[in-house]
Design a protein around this motif. Structure first.
Motif, PDB file in Angstrom:
ATOM      1  N   LEU A   1       8.129  -7.587  -0.556  1.00 41.59           N
ATOM      2  CA  LEU A   1       7.100  -6.545  -0.513  1.00 41.59           C
ATOM      3  C   LEU A   1       5.923  -6.952  -1.394  1.00 41.59           C
ATOM      4  O   LEU A   1       4.760  -6.845  -0.979  1.00 41.59           O
ATOM      5  N   ALA A   2       6.207  -7.444  -2.594  1.00 39.13           N
ATOM      6  CA  ALA A   2       5.128  -7.896  -3.477  1.00 39.13           C
ATOM      7  C   ALA A   2       4.379  -9.062  -2.846  1.00 39.13           C
ATOM      8  O   ALA A   2       3.131  -9.100  -2.867  1.00 39.13           O
ATOM      9  N   ASP A   3       5.096 -10.026  -2.283  1.00 38.89           N
ATOM     10  CA  ASP A   3       4.435 -11.162  -1.651  1.00 38.89           C
ATOM     11  C   ASP A   3       3.549 -10.718  -0.489  1.00 38.89           C
ATOM     12  O   ASP A   3       2.439 -11.230  -0.288  1.00 38.89           O
ATOM     13  N   THR A   4       4.052  -9.773   0.305  1.00 43.53           N
ATOM     14  CA  THR A   4       3.289  -9.277   1.452  1.00 43.53           C
ATOM     15  C   THR A   4       1.999  -8.599   0.996  1.00 43.53           C
ATOM     16  O   THR A   4       0.939  -8.752   1.625  1.00 43.53           O
ATOM     17  N   LEU A   5       2.071  -7.841  -0.095  1.00 42.62           N
ATOM     18  CA  LEU A   5       0.863  -7.193  -0.628  1.00 42.62           C
ATOM     19  C   LEU A   5      -0.169  -8.232  -1.066  1.00 42.62           C
ATOM     20  O   LEU A   5      -1.383  -8.035  -0.894  1.00 42.62           O
ATOM     21  N   VAL A   6       0.286  -9.319  -1.615  1.00 35.19           N
ATOM     22  CA  VAL A   6      -0.646 -10.389  -2.003  1.00 35.19           C
ATOM     23  C   VAL A   6      -1.326 -10.958  -0.771  1.00 35.19           C
ATOM     24  O   VAL A   6      -2.557 -11.168  -0.748  1.00 35.19           O
ATOM     25  N   ARG A   7      -0.530 -11.217   0.266  1.00 40.61           N
ATOM     26  CA  ARG A   7      -1.081 -11.864   1.456  1.00 40.61           C
ATOM     27  C   ARG A   7      -1.960 -10.935   2.275  1.00 40.61           C
ATOM     28  O   ARG A   7      -2.981 -11.361   2.825  1.00 40.61           O
ATOM     29  N   HIS A   8      -1.573  -9.633   2.377  1.00 36.85           N
ATOM     30  CA  HIS A   8      -2.255  -8.745   3.311  1.00 36.85           C
ATOM     31  C   HIS A   8      -3.181  -7.721   2.650  1.00 36.85           C
ATOM     32  O   HIS A   8      -4.060  -7.164   3.321  1.00 36.85           O
ATOM     33  N   GLU A   9      -2.969  -7.469   1.378  1.00 38.16           N
ATOM     34  CA  GLU A   9      -3.820  -6.487   0.693  1.00 38.16           C
ATOM     35  C   GLU A   9      -4.765  -7.143  -0.315  1.00 38.16           C
ATOM     36  O   GLU A   9      -5.569  -6.464  -0.942  1.00 38.16           O
ATOM     37  N   GLY A  10      -4.623  -8.458  -0.491  1.00 43.09           N
ATOM     38  CA  GLY A  10      -5.535  -9.174  -1.390  1.00 43.09           C
ATOM     39  C   GLY A  10      -5.301  -8.889  -2.861  1.00 43.09           C
ATOM     40  O   GLY A  10      -6.206  -9.090  -3.681  1.00 43.09           O
ATOM     41  N   LEU A  11      -4.129  -8.429  -3.229  1.00 41.57           N
ATOM     42  CA  LEU A  11      -3.841  -8.109  -4.626  1.00 41.57           C
ATOM     43  C   LEU A  11      -3.374  -9.363  -5.382  1.00 41.57           C
ATOM     44  O   LEU A  11      -2.914 -10.339  -4.781  1.00 41.57           O
ATOM     45  N   SER A  12      -3.467  -9.321  -6.700  1.00 40.77           N
ATOM     46  CA  SER A  12      -2.835 -10.360  -7.504  1.00 40.77           C
ATOM     47  C   SER A  12      -1.328 -10.128  -7.462  1.00 40.77           C
ATOM     48  O   SER A  12      -0.867  -9.005  -7.246  1.00 40.77           O
ATOM     49  N   PHE A  13      -0.580 -11.196  -7.709  1.00 35.65           N
ATOM     50  CA  PHE A  13       0.865 -11.020  -7.665  1.00 35.65           C
ATOM     51  C   PHE A  13       1.330 -10.056  -8.759  1.00 35.65           C
ATOM     52  O   PHE A  13       2.254  -9.277  -8.549  1.00 35.65           O
ATOM     53  N   ARG A  14       0.698 -10.098  -9.926  1.00 35.63           N
ATOM     54  CA  ARG A  14       1.135  -9.225 -11.011  1.00 35.63           C
ATOM     55  C   ARG A  14       0.945  -7.757 -10.628  1.00 35.63           C
ATOM     56  O   ARG A  14       1.820  -6.923 -10.870  1.00 35.63           O
ATOM     57  N   GLN A  15      -0.199  -7.430 -10.014  1.00 30.46           N
ATOM     58  CA  GLN A  15      -0.430  -6.040  -9.595  1.00 30.46           C
ATOM     59  C   GLN A  15       0.527  -5.656  -8.470  1.00 30.46           C
ATOM     60  O   GLN A  15       1.092  -4.550  -8.466  1.00 30.46           O
ATOM     61  N   ALA A  16       0.745  -6.588  -7.528  1.00 32.05           N
ATOM     62  CA  ALA A  16       1.677  -6.330  -6.425  1.00 32.05           C
ATOM     63  C   ALA A  16       3.090  -6.137  -6.963  1.00 32.05           C
ATOM     64  O   ALA A  16       3.851  -5.294  -6.474  1.00 32.05           O
ATOM     65  N   HIS A  17       3.443  -6.911  -7.977  1.00 27.62           N
ATOM     66  CA  HIS A  17       4.766  -6.808  -8.584  1.00 27.62           C
ATOM     67  C   HIS A  17       4.960  -5.424  -9.192  1.00 27.62           C
ATOM     68  O   HIS A  17       6.034  -4.815  -9.073  1.00 27.62           O
ATOM     69  N   GLU A  18       3.935  -4.905  -9.842  1.00 26.60           N
ATOM     70  CA  GLU A  18       4.036  -3.582 -10.467  1.00 26.60           C
ATOM     71  C   GLU A  18       4.210  -2.489  -9.419  1.00 26.60           C
ATOM     72  O   GLU A  18       4.985  -1.540  -9.608  1.00 26.60           O
ATOM     73  N   ILE A  19       3.505  -2.605  -8.290  1.00 31.84           N
ATOM     74  CA  ILE A  19       3.652  -1.627  -7.217  1.00 31.84           C
ATOM     75  C   ILE A  19       5.062  -1.683  -6.627  1.00 31.84           C
ATOM     76  O   ILE A  19       5.695  -0.649  -6.392  1.00 31.84           O
ATOM     77  N   ALA A  20       5.539  -2.907  -6.397  1.00 27.59           N
ATOM     78  CA  ALA A  20       6.880  -3.070  -5.846  1.00 27.59           C
ATOM     79  C   ALA A  20       7.928  -2.526  -6.808  1.00 27.59           C
ATOM     80  O   ALA A  20       8.899  -1.861  -6.394  1.00 27.59           O
ATOM     81  N   ALA A  21       7.759  -2.769  -8.105  1.00 30.19           N
ATOM     82  CA  ALA A  21       8.712  -2.275  -9.100  1.00 30.19           C
ATOM     83  C   ALA A  21       8.732  -0.751  -9.118  1.00 30.19           C
ATOM     84  O   ALA A  21       9.809  -0.137  -9.209  1.00 30.19           O
TER      85      ALA A  21
END
Length: 501
Positions: free
Chosen positions: A375-395
């Protein structure tokens, strides 16, 4: 006085020394090396005649006497009496009784018990390594077949004892296959060291006679003579190298077996062990005990411990001829091969019989939220987020889902809220896209890089594993052909001597 000293040499040994040292050594030589002694005597005799060290008629008389010894003396029936020092001297006494002391004593020209012993030990070790390699290749083949069959079968992968990410059983076995391949390579390297003959080194510095060490090595089935004669007697790294390889093999397999123990537990139940590998309780009718796993685990530990013992025996020993590396130690080490063989054969039958329990795998994946990384990886690829921000959303999503006792696949609402709070905007992902992103099938499918669990990557890996297995099989065939050629050449040359006169 010198006369008393001479008398001492002809007396029977002290009874305690006989029982505690000489008799066990004799029994070991009789049980493990009788055939080796026979082959060494014949090969050495052929060499002595071909190099002109012995005249042909003398060599012929010795050859016929050796045949008579083989036909009339059954090693299995021999018991140590103390009349001779060891098995070597018993054979020499039998030879002298048939052709006389002078002629019989000529067979020992240009050799010593030192080079004989180390050649015997190498022959015995080579045979055991070859047998273990056969069984290791059979296990490798079974694991490759199972990995191919289970290439798309989902399992939970663990790190630090906790559910981590989904992968496939085939991918997991691929990791174990690669370790086994390296273990086989270490065993092959150990075999190559043992495949160097010590004959011709004599006591330690070779001989003033024009011996042909290469001929003896060839007749005995060795790849070549070991170059340095001091090393032939003193190095014994053919022993330490072999047992180091054996130790690592069963150390590594023990880790795989331990996983099977955890995975077959009632609480995890990731694998199903069929009834053919299950024992029941004598009192608790509900129990299914996959006890072969426990046997493989403790037998692996036993094989590893016996192999490690051999290295410990060699520690801090002098770099010279010594009993520490010889008869009784060699015999003690053979137990590592005997025990290890049981593990390899059982594991080769056990692994293909295993089945993955898909319902428990699915439940454990869902309960542990282990697809959340994608989910975090997908947010990086499709939402343009940094992995750290995507990681926080996934967590935050995982935390909310776990708190609600809900399924991650149904966690779109808490995900959308976490995304909105972190980015001040709405996600472009819909519920179907979210469900795909957190599905284990998608998690595996997108990991299609070299070495990953996706089908294309796994197919490439299986092809590579089979190529390595084929190379190992070619090596085994060449090794068998070498031994066969040597046996035929030795028989032909020796038989020619028996007909010499």
């Amino acid at each position: 006085m010198n006369t008393n000293a001479t008398d001492d040499r002809t007396r029977f040994p002290d009874p305690v020394y006989k029982d505690t040292v000489l008799a066990p050594l004799f029994d070991h030589a009789r049980d493990d090396h009788a055939e080796g002694f026979r082959r060494i005597d014949r090969a050495h005799l052929v060499m002595l005649e071909k190099t002109g060290i012995l005249q042909r008629d003398v060599a012929g008389r010795i050859a016929r006497a050796l045949v008579e010894i083989d036909e009339t003396v059954d090693p299995a029936q021999l018991e140590y009496t103390g009349e001779v020092e060891d098995y070597f001297f018993l054979r020499e006494a039998e030879l002298k009784a048939r052709v006389g002391a002078d002629t019989g004593g000529r067979l020992h020209t240009a050799r010593s018990r030192n080079d004989i012993d180390h050649t015997l030990f190498k022959m015995a070790l080579k045979a055991r390594l070859a047998a273990l390699l056969d069984e290791a290749r059979a296990l490798l083949s079974a694991m490759i077949d199972t990995a191919e069959r289970e290439a798309e079968t989902l399992i939970v992968a663990y790190t630090h004892g906790q559910p981590a990410q989904p992968t496939t059983f085939g991918h997991y076995l691929g990791a174990a296959i690669e370790v086994l391949i390296r273990d086989i390579e270490r065993l092959e390297a150990a075999h190559a060291v043992a495949d160097l003959s010590s004959m011709g080194a004599a006591a330690i510095t070779t001989s003033g006679f024009p011996v042909d060490r290469a001929l003896v090595a060839e007749l005995l089935g060795f790849g070549a003579p070991q170059r340095n004669s001091y090393s032939c007697i003193a190095a014994v790294d053919y022993t330490t190298g072999a047992y180091a390889a054996v130790e690592l093999l069963f150390l590594h397999l023990g880790r795989l077996i331990q996983d099977f123990q955890v995975w077959s537990s009632f609480e995890v139940a990731q694998i199903y062990v069929p009834n053919a590998f299950v024992q029941i309780s004598s009192i608790m009718p509900q129990k299914r005990n996959p006890v072969p796993i426990e046997h493989m685990r403790h037998l692996s530990s036993q094989a590893m411990g016996k192999a490690r013992m051999m290295k410990d025996i060699m520690h801090n020993t002098p770099f010279t001829d010594m009993n520490d590396s010889e008869g009784e130690s060699q015999q003690a080490g053979y137990g590592a091969f005997e025990t290890g063989s049981r593990v390899l054969r059982l594991l080769a039958a056990f692994v293909p019989a295993l089945k993955i329990n898909p319902d428990r795998v699915a439940a454990n994946i869902d309960r542990a939220c282990i697809t959340i990384t994608e989910l975090a990886d997908t947010l990086v690829r499709h939402e343009g987020l940094s992995f750290r921000q995507a990681h926080e959303i996934a967590a935050a999503t995982a935390k909310a889902v776990v708190a609600e006792g809900a399924s991650l696949s149904a966690g779109f609402t808490p995900f959308a809220a976490a995304f909105r709070e972190a980015t001040d905007r709405e996600t472009t992902m819909d519920e179907a896209g979210f469900a795909e992103a957190v599905s284990p099938e998608y998690f595996v499918a997108v990991r299609d890089r070299f070495g990953g669990p996706a089908p294309v990557a796994m197919a490439e890996a299986i092809t590579a594993y089979r190529a390595v297995l084929s190379r190992f099989e070619d090596t085994a065939r060449a090794r068998h052909a070498q031994e066969t050629r040597a046996a035929e050449a030795l028989d032909a040359a020796f038989n020619a001597l028996t007909e010499a006169c």
